[in-house]
Write a protein that holds these residues in place. Structure first.
Motif, PDB file in Angstrom:
ATOM      1  N   LEU A  47      -0.993  32.502  92.077  1.00  0.00           N
ATOM      2  CA  LEU A  47      -2.169  33.064  92.742  1.00  0.00           C
ATOM      3  C   LEU A  47      -2.907  31.992  93.536  1.00  0.00           C
ATOM      4  CD1 LEU A  47      -3.794  35.626  93.144  1.00  0.00           C
ATOM      5  CD2 LEU A  47      -5.085  35.053  91.089  1.00  0.00           C
ATOM      6  N   ALA A  48      -2.995  30.790  92.993  1.00  0.00           N
ATOM      7  CA  ALA A  48      -3.635  29.689  93.720  1.00  0.00           C
ATOM      8  C   ALA A  48      -2.858  29.356  94.990  1.00  0.00           C
ATOM      9  CB  ALA A  48      -3.748  28.459  92.823  1.00  0.00           C
ATOM     10  N   THR A  49      -1.538  29.376  94.906  1.00  0.00           N
ATOM     11  CA  THR A  49      -0.699  29.113  96.080  1.00  0.00           C
ATOM     12  C   THR A  49      -0.896  30.179  97.149  1.00  0.00           C
ATOM     13  OG1 THR A  49       0.944  28.044  94.687  1.00  0.00           O
ATOM     14  CG2 THR A  49       1.674  28.774  96.856  1.00  0.00           C
ATOM     15  N   GLU A  50      -0.951  31.433  96.722  1.00  0.00           N
ATOM     16  CA  GLU A  50      -1.157  32.531  97.671  1.00  0.00           C
ATOM     17  C   GLU A  50      -2.545  32.469  98.292  1.00  0.00           C
ATOM     18  OE1 GLU A  50       0.990  34.952  98.852  1.00  0.00           O
ATOM     19  OE2 GLU A  50       2.402  33.597  97.911  1.00  0.00           O
ATOM     20  N   LYS A  51      -3.523  32.057  97.514  1.00  0.00           N
ATOM     21  CA  LYS A  51      -4.889  31.955  98.033  1.00  0.00           C
ATOM     22  C   LYS A  51      -4.960  30.964  99.188  1.00  0.00           C
ATOM     23  CE  LYS A  51      -9.635  31.199  96.382  1.00  0.00           C
ATOM     24  NZ  LYS A  51     -10.153  31.418  97.677  1.00  0.00           N
ATOM     25  N   VAL A  52      -4.234  29.879  99.071  1.00  0.00           N
ATOM     26  CA  VAL A  52      -4.188  28.894 100.158  1.00  0.00           C
ATOM     27  C   VAL A  52      -3.611  29.534 101.413  1.00  0.00           C
ATOM     28  CG1 VAL A  52      -3.087  26.744 100.915  1.00  0.00           C
ATOM     29  CG2 VAL A  52      -4.064  26.907  98.627  1.00  0.00           C
ATOM     30  N   ARG A  53      -2.578  30.330 101.245  1.00  0.00           N
ATOM     31  CA  ARG A  53      -1.943  30.998 102.385  1.00  0.00           C
ATOM     32  C   ARG A  53      -2.889  32.007 103.027  1.00  0.00           C
ATOM     33  NH1 ARG A  53       2.998  34.918 103.123  1.00  0.00           N
ATOM     34  NH2 ARG A  53       2.056  36.092 101.450  1.00  0.00           N
ATOM     35  N   TYR A  54      -3.663  32.697 102.217  1.00  0.00           N
ATOM     36  CA  TYR A  54      -4.565  33.712 102.737  1.00  0.00           C
ATOM     37  C   TYR A  54      -5.860  33.123 103.310  1.00  0.00           C
ATOM     38  CZ  TYR A  54      -2.005  37.894 101.452  1.00  0.00           C
ATOM     39  OH  TYR A  54      -1.073  38.905 101.411  1.00  0.00           O
ATOM     40  N   ASP A  55      -6.250  31.948 102.880  1.00  0.00           N
ATOM     41  CA  ASP A  55      -7.490  31.328 103.346  1.00  0.00           C
ATOM     42  C   ASP A  55      -7.305  30.414 104.547  1.00  0.00           C
ATOM     43  OD1 ASP A  55      -8.926  32.614 101.428  1.00  0.00           O
ATOM     44  OD2 ASP A  55      -9.096  30.894 100.083  1.00  0.00           O
ATOM     45  N   LYS A  56      -6.107  30.369 105.091  1.00  0.00           N
ATOM     46  CA  LYS A  56      -5.815  29.491 106.215  1.00  0.00           C
ATOM     47  C   LYS A  56      -6.755  29.801 107.399  1.00  0.00           C
ATOM     48  CE  LYS A  56      -2.194  28.592 109.557  1.00  0.00           C
ATOM     49  NZ  LYS A  56      -0.913  29.094 110.055  1.00  0.00           N
ATOM     50  N   GLY A  57      -7.464  28.806 107.860  1.00  0.00           N
ATOM     51  CA  GLY A  57      -8.333  28.946 109.016  1.00  0.00           C
ATOM     52  C   GLY A  57      -9.720  29.451 108.703  1.00  0.00           C
ATOM     53  N   VAL A  58      -9.946  29.954 107.491  1.00  0.00           N
ATOM     54  CA  VAL A  58     -11.247  30.520 107.147  1.00  0.00           C
ATOM     55  C   VAL A  58     -12.310  29.434 107.043  1.00  0.00           C
ATOM     56  CG1 VAL A  58     -12.495  31.849 105.398  1.00  0.00           C
ATOM     57  CG2 VAL A  58     -10.193  32.518 106.058  1.00  0.00           C
ATOM     58  N   SER A  59     -11.953  28.265 106.546  1.00  0.00           N
ATOM     59  CA  SER A  59     -12.933  27.184 106.448  1.00  0.00           C
ATOM     60  C   SER A  59     -13.398  26.737 107.837  1.00  0.00           C
ATOM     61  CB  SER A  59     -12.347  26.006 105.664  1.00  0.00           C
ATOM     62  OG  SER A  59     -11.207  25.486 106.318  1.00  0.00           O
ATOM     63  N   PHE A  60     -12.489  26.763 108.823  1.00  0.00           N
ATOM     64  CA  PHE A  60     -12.881  26.426 110.186  1.00  0.00           C
ATOM     65  C   PHE A  60     -13.901  27.439 110.704  1.00  0.00           C
ATOM     66  CE2 PHE A  60     -12.430  26.785 114.786  1.00  0.00           C
ATOM     67  CZ  PHE A  60     -12.604  25.473 115.179  1.00  0.00           C
TER      68      PHE A  60
END
Length: 119
Positions: free
Chosen positions: A102-115
């Motif tokens: 789930l942590a790995t998938e979260k990284v994939r889904y959060d890509k670009g959101v911090s920008f």
């Protein structure tokens, strides 16, 4: 004296700031559109999937469940499939593996959101 300095600073020419904001706006629009497209492609009907998986799990037909989950690229399918592949290790181990997946998938889904959040 400070007021005079600030007035002179604004007269230096802040056109570059406006261009920077325009460029960042285009980048944000691109990232938002890409994220919407990403999420739309990975949407999964969870209620029907839950019913199907419960049926196969009750029958202990893990192959059908795995084949069904392989058809989807959604976060839910990938995490459950990862746990299903390692179900023979026991419930505690599978729970730990699911947390990591789930942590790995979260990284994939959060890509670009911090920008987006920063801008």
């Amino acid at each position: 004296m400070l007021t005079e300095f600030l007035l002179q600073f604004t007269r230096i020419g802040a056109e570059w700031v406006l261009w920077l904001l325009v460029i960042l706006s285009f980048i944000c629009a691109f990232i938002a559109a890409e994220r919407v497209n990403f999420l739309r492609k990975r949407k999964m009907e969870l209620n029907s999937a839950r019913v199907k998986l419960n049926e196969w799990f009750d029958q202990r037909d893990y192959k059908k469940a795995a084949d069904y989950l392989n058809e989807s690229d959604s976060m839910e399918a990938r995490v459950v499939l990862f746990g299903l592949r390692h179900h023979d290790r026991g419930p505690e181990a599978v729970e730990d593996l699911l947390t990591g997946a789930l942590a790995t998938e979260k990284v994939r889904y959060d890509k670009g959101v911090s920008f987006l959040g920063t801008v």
